[in-house]
Scaffold this motif. Structure first.
Motif, PDB file in Angstrom:
ATOM      1  N   GLU A  75       0.856  -1.178   0.000  1.00 42.90           N
ATOM      2  CA  GLU A  75       0.000   0.000   0.000  1.00 42.90           C
ATOM      3  C   GLU A  75       0.894   1.230   0.000  1.00 42.90           C
ATOM      4  N   ILE A  76       0.636   2.120  -0.910  1.00 38.03           N
ATOM      5  CA  ILE A  76       1.410   3.348  -0.978  1.00 38.03           C
ATOM      6  C   ILE A  76       0.809   4.321   0.028  1.00 38.03           C
ATOM      7  N   ILE A  77       1.629   4.687   1.016  1.00 40.49           N
ATOM      8  CA  ILE A  77       1.148   5.569   2.072  1.00 40.49           C
ATOM      9  C   ILE A  77       1.543   6.998   1.720  1.00 40.49           C
ATOM     10  N   THR A  78       0.530   7.817   1.533  1.00 38.12           N
ATOM     11  CA  THR A  78       0.757   9.228   1.208  1.00 38.12           C
ATOM     12  C   THR A  78       0.656  10.058   2.478  1.00 38.12           C
ATOM     13  N   LYS A  79       1.039  11.312   2.361  1.00 38.54           N
ATOM     14  CA  LYS A  79       0.963  12.218   3.512  1.00 38.54           C
ATOM     15  C   LYS A  79      -0.490  12.409   3.939  1.00 38.54           C
ATOM     16  N   ARG A  80      -1.403  12.379   2.967  1.00 38.65           N
ATOM     17  CA  ARG A  80      -2.820  12.536   3.278  1.00 38.65           C
ATOM     18  C   ARG A  80      -3.322  11.356   4.109  1.00 38.65           C
ATOM     19  N   LYS A  81      -2.893  10.138   3.760  1.00 35.68           N
ATOM     20  CA  LYS A  81      -3.326   8.947   4.526  1.00 35.68           C
ATOM     21  C   LYS A  81      -2.772   8.987   5.948  1.00 35.68           C
ATOM     22  N   ILE A  82      -1.529   9.442   6.091  1.00 38.26           N
ATOM     23  CA  ILE A  82      -0.941   9.557   7.428  1.00 38.26           C
ATOM     24  C   ILE A  82      -1.728  10.577   8.247  1.00 38.26           C
ATOM     25  N   PHE A  83      -2.045  11.700   7.613  1.00 39.31           N
ATOM     26  CA  PHE A  83      -2.806  12.740   8.316  1.00 39.31           C
ATOM     27  C   PHE A  83      -4.183  12.219   8.723  1.00 39.31           C
ATOM     28  N   ASP A  84      -4.845  11.488   7.827  1.00 39.95           N
ATOM     29  CA  ASP A  84      -6.175  10.957   8.151  1.00 39.95           C
ATOM     30  C   ASP A  84      -6.119   9.983   9.321  1.00 39.95           C
ATOM     31  N   LYS A  85      -5.054   9.184   9.409  1.00 37.24           N
ATOM     32  CA  LYS A  85      -4.913   8.271  10.551  1.00 37.24           C
ATOM     33  C   LYS A  85      -4.768   9.051  11.858  1.00 37.24           C
ATOM     34  N   PHE A  86      -3.934  10.089  11.814  1.00 38.98           N
ATOM     35  CA  PHE A  86      -3.760  10.892  13.015  1.00 38.98           C
ATOM     36  C   PHE A  86      -5.031  11.674  13.344  1.00 38.98           C
TER      37      PHE A  86
END
Length: 188
Positions: free
Chosen positions: A158-169
């Motif tokens: 899975e390609i983890i983008t900055k947006r996905k990291i932000f959504d997790k946080f």
């Protein structure tokens, strides 16, 4: 003035009246005069009849019995697979990215199991499959190798983008979502 060497033909006389006996007889050919009609290469019916007529499995099975089958090890398979991936990375990066996560294992003396993450990756592998196995079979002098495929969806990267990291946080701390709405942060 130069004259041509071809002799001039005199026109034959054509009878003006055709007898009644000749008028009644209609000559027919046994075969069509024109070329036979070929089916289009996109014809479904031609493809179905063609596939029913051909039986290449019998031919391949008889020729494989005559070919050598020397032993090869798991390390031989892994070394050649890694070499192939290095060469493929230089030639075709797109196919390389699709198949670099494939796992090859020797199951039996004649069976190689290929574990892949998705069907689309398998389609990309099918493009280069013959290249790899032709090279490998010649390298180890074993021409009776058969391939089995198995799907393992846990292998998907899975390609983890900055947006996905932000959504997790943001799921953990909802105040981050409010800050994003307030400051219009760009995480693309």
């Amino acid at each position: 003035m130069v004259t041509s060497p071809v002799a001039k033909e005199t026109p034959k006389e054509i009878p003006k009246e055709i007898p009644e006996e000749v008028k009644k007889v209609v000559l027919k050919t046994s075969e069509p005069i024109g070329l036979p009609k070929k089916p289009s290469q996109f014809s479904i019916s031609a493809a179905l009849t063609k596939s029913e007529e051909e039986e290449p499995d019998k031919i391949i099975a008889s020729t494989k019995k005559d070919l050598p089958s020397q032993h090869f090890s798991e390390t031989d398979l892994q070394i050649e697979w890694k070499k192939f991936l290095v060469e493929l990375q230089e030639k075709d990066v797109i196919v390389y990215n699709a198949i670099n996560s494939f796992k090859l294992k020797k199951k039996d003396e004649n069976i190689v199991v290929i574990t892949y993450p998705s069907e689309s990756a398998k389609v990309e592998f099918d493009k280069v499959r013959s290249d790899f196995f032709n090279h490998f079979m010649h390298k180890v002098n074993h021409f009776n190798i058969s391939v089995e495929f198995s799907v393992d969806v846990t292998m998907k990267k899975e390609i983890i983008t900055k947006r996905k990291i932000f959504d997790k946080f943001a799921e953990i701390n909802p105040l981050l979502k409010d800050l994003d709405d307030l400051f219009k942060l760009d995480f693309s």
